[in-house]
Enzyme design. Structure first.
Site, PDB file in Angstrom:
ATOM      1  N   MET A  21      31.608 -59.900   0.450  1.00 56.48           N
ATOM      2  CA  MET A  21      31.015 -58.703   1.063  1.00 56.48           C
ATOM      3  C   MET A  21      31.919 -58.171   2.179  1.00 56.48           C
ATOM      4  O   MET A  21      31.469 -57.391   3.029  1.00 56.48           O
ATOM      5  CB  MET A  21      29.628 -59.020   1.608  1.00 56.48           C
ATOM      6  CG  MET A  21      28.687 -59.493   0.493  1.00 56.48           C
ATOM      7  SD  MET A  21      26.945 -59.205   0.836  1.00 56.48           S
ATOM      8  CE  MET A  21      26.726 -60.151   2.315  1.00 56.48           C
ATOM      9  N   HIS A  25      37.333 -63.327   6.919  1.00 54.37           N
ATOM     10  CA  HIS A  25      37.758 -64.337   7.887  1.00 54.37           C
ATOM     11  C   HIS A  25      38.471 -65.421   7.101  1.00 54.37           C
ATOM     12  O   HIS A  25      38.613 -65.309   5.869  1.00 54.37           O
ATOM     13  CB  HIS A  25      36.558 -64.868   8.675  1.00 54.37           C
ATOM     14  CG  HIS A  25      35.397 -65.300   7.813  1.00 54.37           C
ATOM     15  ND1 HIS A  25      35.476 -66.362   6.940  1.00 54.37           N
ATOM     16  CD2 HIS A  25      34.143 -64.788   7.660  1.00 54.37           C
ATOM     17  CE1 HIS A  25      34.330 -66.517   6.320  1.00 54.37           C
ATOM     18  NE2 HIS A  25      33.489 -65.553   6.717  1.00 54.37           N
ATOM     19  N   GLY A  27      37.584 -68.174   5.975  1.00 55.54           N
ATOM     20  CA  GLY A  27      36.817 -68.704   4.846  1.00 55.54           C
ATOM     21  C   GLY A  27      37.120 -67.923   3.574  1.00 55.54           C
ATOM     22  O   GLY A  27      37.435 -68.488   2.523  1.00 55.54           O
ATOM     23  N   HIS A  28      37.029 -66.594   3.674  1.00 54.84           N
ATOM     24  CA  HIS A  28      37.358 -65.742   2.516  1.00 54.84           C
ATOM     25  C   HIS A  28      38.813 -65.961   2.096  1.00 54.84           C
ATOM     26  O   HIS A  28      39.117 -66.083   0.913  1.00 54.84           O
ATOM     27  CB  HIS A  28      37.192 -64.262   2.875  1.00 54.84           C
ATOM     28  CG  HIS A  28      35.801 -63.864   3.260  1.00 54.84           C
ATOM     29  ND1 HIS A  28      35.488 -63.406   4.518  1.00 54.84           N
ATOM     30  CD2 HIS A  28      34.649 -63.847   2.558  1.00 54.84           C
ATOM     31  CE1 HIS A  28      34.195 -63.124   4.568  1.00 54.84           C
ATOM     32  NE2 HIS A  28      33.665 -63.376   3.397  1.00 54.84           N
ATOM     33  N   GLY A 137      32.319 -70.345  -1.861  1.00 53.81           N
ATOM     34  CA  GLY A 137      32.378 -71.306  -0.762  1.00 53.81           C
ATOM     35  C   GLY A 137      31.126 -72.174  -0.718  1.00 53.81           C
ATOM     36  O   GLY A 137      30.010 -71.661  -0.808  1.00 53.81           O
ATOM     37  N   LYS A 139      29.885 -73.302   1.742  1.00 50.24           N
ATOM     38  CA  LYS A 139      29.089 -72.965   2.918  1.00 50.24           C
ATOM     39  C   LYS A 139      27.734 -72.417   2.492  1.00 50.24           C
ATOM     40  O   LYS A 139      26.719 -72.710   3.114  1.00 50.24           O
ATOM     41  CB  LYS A 139      29.822 -71.928   3.759  1.00 50.24           C
ATOM     42  CG  LYS A 139      28.990 -71.559   4.938  1.00 50.24           C
ATOM     43  CD  LYS A 139      29.525 -70.427   5.709  1.00 50.24           C
ATOM     44  CE  LYS A 139      28.433 -69.959   6.613  1.00 50.24           C
ATOM     45  NZ  LYS A 139      27.920 -68.668   6.238  1.00 50.24           N
ATOM     46  N   VAL A 166      35.384 -73.470   5.642  1.00 46.72           N
ATOM     47  CA  VAL A 166      36.410 -73.336   6.684  1.00 46.72           C
ATOM     48  C   VAL A 166      35.694 -73.141   8.024  1.00 46.72           C
ATOM     49  O   VAL A 166      34.738 -72.366   8.118  1.00 46.72           O
ATOM     50  CB  VAL A 166      37.349 -72.154   6.380  1.00 46.72           C
ATOM     51  CG1 VAL A 166      38.373 -71.981   7.499  1.00 46.72           C
ATOM     52  CG2 VAL A 166      38.047 -72.376   5.048  1.00 46.72           C
ATOM     53  N   SER A 175      31.766 -67.308   9.642  1.00 48.09           N
ATOM     54  CA  SER A 175      30.832 -66.388   8.997  1.00 48.09           C
ATOM     55  C   SER A 175      31.062 -65.005   9.565  1.00 48.09           C
ATOM     56  O   SER A 175      31.367 -64.850  10.757  1.00 48.09           O
ATOM     57  CB  SER A 175      29.392 -66.834   9.285  1.00 48.09           C
ATOM     58  OG  SER A 175      28.504 -65.769   9.031  1.00 48.09           O
ATOM     59  N   SER A 176      30.903 -64.009   8.700  1.00 45.25           N
ATOM     60  CA  SER A 176      31.064 -62.624   9.164  1.00 45.25           C
ATOM     61  C   SER A 176      30.082 -62.304  10.283  1.00 45.25           C
ATOM     62  O   SER A 176      30.325 -61.437  11.111  1.00 45.25           O
ATOM     63  CB  SER A 176      30.841 -61.658   8.000  1.00 45.25           C
ATOM     64  OG  SER A 176      31.695 -61.994   6.935  1.00 45.25           O
TER      65      SER A 176
HETATM   66  P1  AMP Z   1      30.394 -63.342   1.844  1.00 46.60           P
HETATM   67  O1  AMP Z   1      31.380 -62.251   2.056  1.00 46.60           O
HETATM   68  O2  AMP Z   1      29.758 -63.846   3.090  1.00 46.60           O
HETATM   69  O3  AMP Z   1      29.401 -63.010   0.750  1.00 46.60           O
HETATM   70  O4  AMP Z   1      31.218 -64.582   1.313  1.00 46.60           O
HETATM   71  C1  AMP Z   1      32.062 -64.478   0.196  1.00 46.60           C
HETATM   72  C2  AMP Z   1      32.451 -65.861  -0.268  1.00 46.60           C
HETATM   73  O5  AMP Z   1      33.105 -66.548   0.789  1.00 46.60           O
HETATM   74  C3  AMP Z   1      31.228 -66.717  -0.659  1.00 46.60           C
HETATM   75  O6  AMP Z   1      31.565 -67.501  -1.797  1.00 46.60           O
HETATM   76  C4  AMP Z   1      31.047 -67.568   0.553  1.00 46.60           C
HETATM   77  O7  AMP Z   1      30.412 -68.809   0.265  1.00 46.60           O
HETATM   78  C5  AMP Z   1      32.477 -67.787   0.991  1.00 46.60           C
HETATM   79  N1  AMP Z   1      32.535 -68.168   2.409  1.00 46.60           N
HETATM   80  C6  AMP Z   1      31.871 -67.593   3.452  1.00 46.60           C
HETATM   81  N2  AMP Z   1      32.136 -68.255   4.594  1.00 46.60           N
HETATM   82  C7  AMP Z   1      32.960 -69.274   4.264  1.00 46.60           C
HETATM   83  C8  AMP Z   1      33.588 -70.326   5.007  1.00 46.60           C
HETATM   84  N3  AMP Z   1      33.429 -70.450   6.323  1.00 46.60           N
HETATM   85  N4  AMP Z   1      34.375 -71.199   4.325  1.00 46.60           N
HETATM   86  C9  AMP Z   1      34.548 -71.082   2.986  1.00 46.60           C
HETATM   87  N5  AMP Z   1      34.003 -70.118   2.238  1.00 46.60           N
HETATM   88  C10 AMP Z   1      33.215 -69.224   2.867  1.00 46.60           C
END
Ligand code: AMP
Length: 272
Positions: A21, A25, A27-28, A137, A139, A166, A175-176
């Site tokens: 989304m 960061h 993590g992504h 992730g 997470k 991460v 986290s965003s």
């Molecule tokens: P999001 O943009 O929050 O929907 O996350 C996109 C992808 O990144 C999802 O598969 C999340 O699980 C993963 N993600 C989010 N935060 C982290 C993190 N800190 N470490 C690893 N993967 C993450």
């Protein structure tokens, strides 16, 4: 790529896919770097999916920074950034994918409809992008189980790869939404992870009562100013509460101010 039709027309035989989304960061980026190593072609989607936000949730306030995301994706070597508009993905009321059972609890019960939104958009993205492997992730542990179940139940021809969380140097899961923590809450936030680690250590000692150790950890968090949604030991098969520490994870969701944090620790698997 902005249009769904244009994305659907791309056919790469060895394509790795990271759905996101945005508001990238580390993590992504770690998911992207891992997929980059493995595949000829790397596609990242950037789509703030309205279907997975409840009415009272932060869809309008969700952090967006497309230009920065574009630049970061370029640095990691992303080949295709798929950033469609909402009406490209949902031109009319959509058919909904509902994954049963594992969506009933925790995030599923606290955020009604959330996982229907996640499963629906992920299946649509899989159909448009046609990845060989998709990366998620750990997470978002329950989300991983929901997607795994959907892929199995609907025979979706994609393999899944789940990668470790991460963290910031102090252990807070990236986290965003972390940008919304006040300085005081940001200083408090690492206690979430520390409590999970202490709890995992306590549970690794034989004869400890799972129920009472969980209760101690819950009290610790509340004492630190967290408003706790849940802290549980769950089975990794069906995400139900369990007292058995094998194939199990500690999962937690708690709020500091208006910011909701989630984290988890897989017993035996995560390094603590
Ligand atoms: P999001 O943009 O929050 O929907 O996350 C996109 C992808 O990144 C999802 O598969 C999340 O699980 C993963 N993600 C989010 N935060 C982290 C993190 N800190 N470490 C690893 N993967 C993450």
């Amino acid at each position: 790529v902005r249009s769904a039709a244009e994305m659907a027309a791309i056919t790469e035989s060895d394509l790795g896919f990271v759905p996101t989304m945005g508001a990238f960061h580390e993590g992504h980026l770690s998911l992207m770097r891992e997929a980059r190593k493995i595949h000829d072609c790397l596609c990242v989607s950037l789509f703030v999916n309205p279907l997975q936000f409840g009415k009272s949730e932060d869809l309008d306030k969700y952090p967006r920074n497309e230009e920065r995301d574009f630049a970061m994706a370029g640095e990691v070597g992303v080949d295709i950034l798929f950033a469609p508009a909402a009406n490209e993905i949902y031109p009319r009321e959509s058919t909904i994918v509902h994954v049963p059972e594992i969506t009933d609890l925790w995030e599923g019960s606290l955020r009604p409809g959330h996982f229907d939104g996640v499963a629906t958009v992920v299946l649509k993205l899989f159909n448009l992008v046609k990845p060989r492997t998709a990366y998620f992730g750990w997470k978002d542990l329950q989300q991983c189980l929901v997607i795994r179940r959907m892929v199995e139940d609907l025979n979706v021809p994609v393999s899944l790869s789940f990668l470790p969380t991460v963290r910031e140097a102090d252990g807070l899961a990236m986290s965003s939404r972390n940008v919304y923590l006040s300085p005081e809450d940001r200083a408090r936030a690492p206690k979430l992870r520390q409590t999970l680690i202490a709890l995992a250590k306590a549970l690794s000692v034989e004869d400890r009562s799972v129920a009472s150790e969980l209760e101690v950890a819950r009290k610790t968090l509340v004492g630190q100013g967290f408003r706790l949604d849940y802290l549980e030991l769950v089975s990794l098969n069906d995400i139900r509460s369990t007292l058995d520490t094998k194939n199990a994870a500690l999962i937690v969701a708690a709020r500091l101010g208006a910011t909701r944090l989630i984290d988890n620790l897989r017993l035996g698997a995560d390094v603590i």
